[in-house]
Design a protein around this motif. Structure first.
Motif, short mmCIF file in Angstrom:
data_model
loop_
_atom_site.label_atom_id
_atom_site.label_comp_id
_atom_site.label_asym_id
_atom_site.label_seq_id
_atom_site.Cartn_x
_atom_site.Cartn_y
_atom_site.Cartn_z
N GLU A 122 -87.76 5.43 -67.35
CA GLU A 122 -86.57 4.59 -67.24
C GLU A 122 -86.48 3.71 -68.48
OE1 GLU A 122 -86.50 1.83 -64.00
OE2 GLU A 122 -88.57 1.21 -64.33
N ILE A 123 -85.35 3.07 -68.66
CA ILE A 123 -85.09 2.26 -69.84
C ILE A 123 -85.24 0.78 -69.48
CG2 ILE A 123 -83.37 1.68 -71.58
CD1 ILE A 123 -84.28 4.54 -71.77
N LYS A 124 -86.05 0.06 -70.25
CA LYS A 124 -86.18 -1.38 -70.08
C LYS A 124 -85.67 -2.05 -71.36
CE LYS A 124 -88.90 -1.70 -66.31
NZ LYS A 124 -88.95 -2.63 -65.25
N ASN A 125 -84.97 -3.15 -71.22
CA ASN A 125 -84.50 -3.90 -72.38
C ASN A 125 -85.56 -4.91 -72.79
OD1 ASN A 125 -82.02 -2.63 -72.58
ND2 ASN A 125 -81.05 -4.06 -71.16
N LYS A 126 -85.78 -5.03 -74.10
CA LYS A 126 -86.71 -6.03 -74.62
C LYS A 126 -86.11 -6.63 -75.87
CE LYS A 126 -91.49 -6.96 -75.54
NZ LYS A 126 -92.84 -6.46 -75.64
N LYS A 127 -86.17 -7.94 -75.94
CA LYS A 127 -85.63 -8.64 -77.10
C LYS A 127 -86.76 -8.88 -78.09
CE LYS A 127 -82.52 -12.35 -78.28
NZ LYS A 127 -81.66 -13.41 -77.77
N ILE A 128 -86.59 -8.32 -79.29
CA ILE A 128 -87.61 -8.47 -80.34
C ILE A 128 -86.89 -8.89 -81.62
CG2 ILE A 128 -89.36 -7.29 -81.73
CD1 ILE A 128 -89.69 -5.35 -79.37
N GLY A 129 -87.25 -10.05 -82.13
CA GLY A 129 -86.70 -10.52 -83.39
C GLY A 129 -85.19 -10.69 -83.37
N GLU A 162 -84.72 9.71 -74.51
CA GLU A 162 -85.02 10.58 -75.65
C GLU A 162 -84.45 10.01 -76.93
OE1 GLU A 162 -86.84 13.56 -77.53
OE2 GLU A 162 -86.95 13.28 -75.36
N SER A 163 -83.24 9.44 -76.87
CA SER A 163 -82.64 8.88 -78.08
C SER A 163 -83.33 7.59 -78.52
CB SER A 163 -81.15 8.63 -77.86
OG SER A 163 -80.97 7.63 -76.89
N ASN A 164 -83.95 6.87 -77.58
CA ASN A 164 -84.65 5.62 -77.92
C ASN A 164 -86.16 5.80 -77.97
OD1 ASN A 164 -82.31 3.99 -78.09
ND2 ASN A 164 -82.21 3.94 -75.87
N LYS A 165 -86.60 7.03 -78.17
CA LYS A 165 -88.04 7.32 -78.19
C LYS A 165 -88.74 6.58 -79.34
CE LYS A 165 -90.65 11.46 -77.26
NZ LYS A 165 -90.63 12.92 -77.32
N ALA A 166 -88.01 6.29 -80.42
CA ALA A 166 -88.61 5.64 -81.58
C ALA A 166 -89.08 4.22 -81.26
CB ALA A 166 -87.60 5.58 -82.72
N PHE A 167 -88.49 3.61 -80.23
CA PHE A 167 -88.85 2.24 -79.89
C PHE A 167 -89.97 2.16 -78.87
CE2 PHE A 167 -84.16 1.91 -80.71
CZ PHE A 167 -84.30 1.47 -82.02
N SER A 168 -90.57 3.29 -78.52
CA SER A 168 -91.61 3.29 -77.50
C SER A 168 -92.87 2.56 -77.96
CB SER A 168 -91.94 4.71 -77.07
OG SER A 168 -92.46 5.42 -78.16
N ASN A 169 -93.03 2.32 -79.27
CA ASN A 169 -94.19 1.57 -79.74
C ASN A 169 -94.06 0.07 -79.45
OD1 ASN A 169 -92.13 1.24 -81.56
ND2 ASN A 169 -93.46 1.14 -83.35
N PHE A 170 -92.87 -0.39 -79.04
CA PHE A 170 -92.68 -1.78 -78.64
C PHE A 170 -92.98 -1.98 -77.16
CE2 PHE A 170 -89.23 -1.77 -82.02
CZ PHE A 170 -90.04 -2.40 -82.95
N ASN A 171 -93.77 -1.09 -76.60
CA ASN A 171 -94.01 -1.09 -75.17
C ASN A 171 -94.56 -2.42 -74.69
OD1 ASN A 171 -94.03 0.04 -72.67
ND2 ASN A 171 -95.47 1.65 -73.14
N PHE A 172 -94.32 -2.75 -73.43
CA PHE A 172 -94.71 -4.03 -72.88
C PHE A 172 -96.21 -4.13 -72.91
CE2 PHE A 172 -90.53 -3.15 -71.29
CZ PHE A 172 -89.91 -4.37 -71.41
#
Length: 155
Positions: A73-80, A145-155
């Motif tokens: 699932e998709i979670k929103n996270k605010k970074i910078g 799949e389109s936001n897979k690049a941001f998976s390194n910002f995992n909680f």
């Protein structure tokens, strides 16, 4: 000091007619304003409607929930200062509850006349990998799949 408390999960009793935990969970999800009898009647009518079409209602119900379960699932996270949508794996209990909520939501949006027919047809469609609840799952997979690049910002 952490203010989060661990709560014990409440045990749910299986339903009366089919002796199945998933059906009782779905009855609780369908329930509005504490009217459990009404939601029980709707679910049992839907299952008997499926049975009248010469299909096994329990197998179709379980297959529909199995097909709708999302793995991510998709979670929103605010970074910078900017928001990222991060794909996160879903645990088993949340998978089941999400699939039941989607089936309820999209069943009630259908155009049939009676609620039990709406739920029965949505369950049949979901068990055959059709219907709006399956489309919701596929849509979430595409976003993950389109936001897979941001998976390194995992909680």
């Amino acid at each position: 000091m952490s203010r989060k408390k661990k709560f014990n999960k409440r045990k749910i009793k299986p339903d009366i007619k089919f002796n199945n935990l998933e059906i009782s969970k779905f009855i609780n999800i369908l329930m509005l304003s504490g009217k459990k009898n009404k939601s029980e009647k709707i679910i049992y009518k839907a299952l008997y409607y499926i049975k009248s079409k010469n299909k096994n209602p329990i197998k179709i119900f379980l297959k529909a929930i199995e097909n709708c379960k999302p793995l991510v699932e998709i979670k929103n996270k605010k970074i910078g200062g900017s928001n990222y949508q991060i794909p996160v794996e879903v645990n088993l209990n949340r998978r089941i509850s999400l699939s039941m909520k989607w089936i309820k939501k999209f069943a009630l949006k259908r155009k049939e006349r009676f609620t039990y027919i709406k739920i029965a047809n949505e369950l049949i469609d979901a068990s055959e990998n059709k219907g709006s609840s399956i489309n919701k799952k596929i849509e979430i997979y595409k976003m993950a799949e389109s936001n897979k690049a941001f998976s390194n910002f995992n909680f």
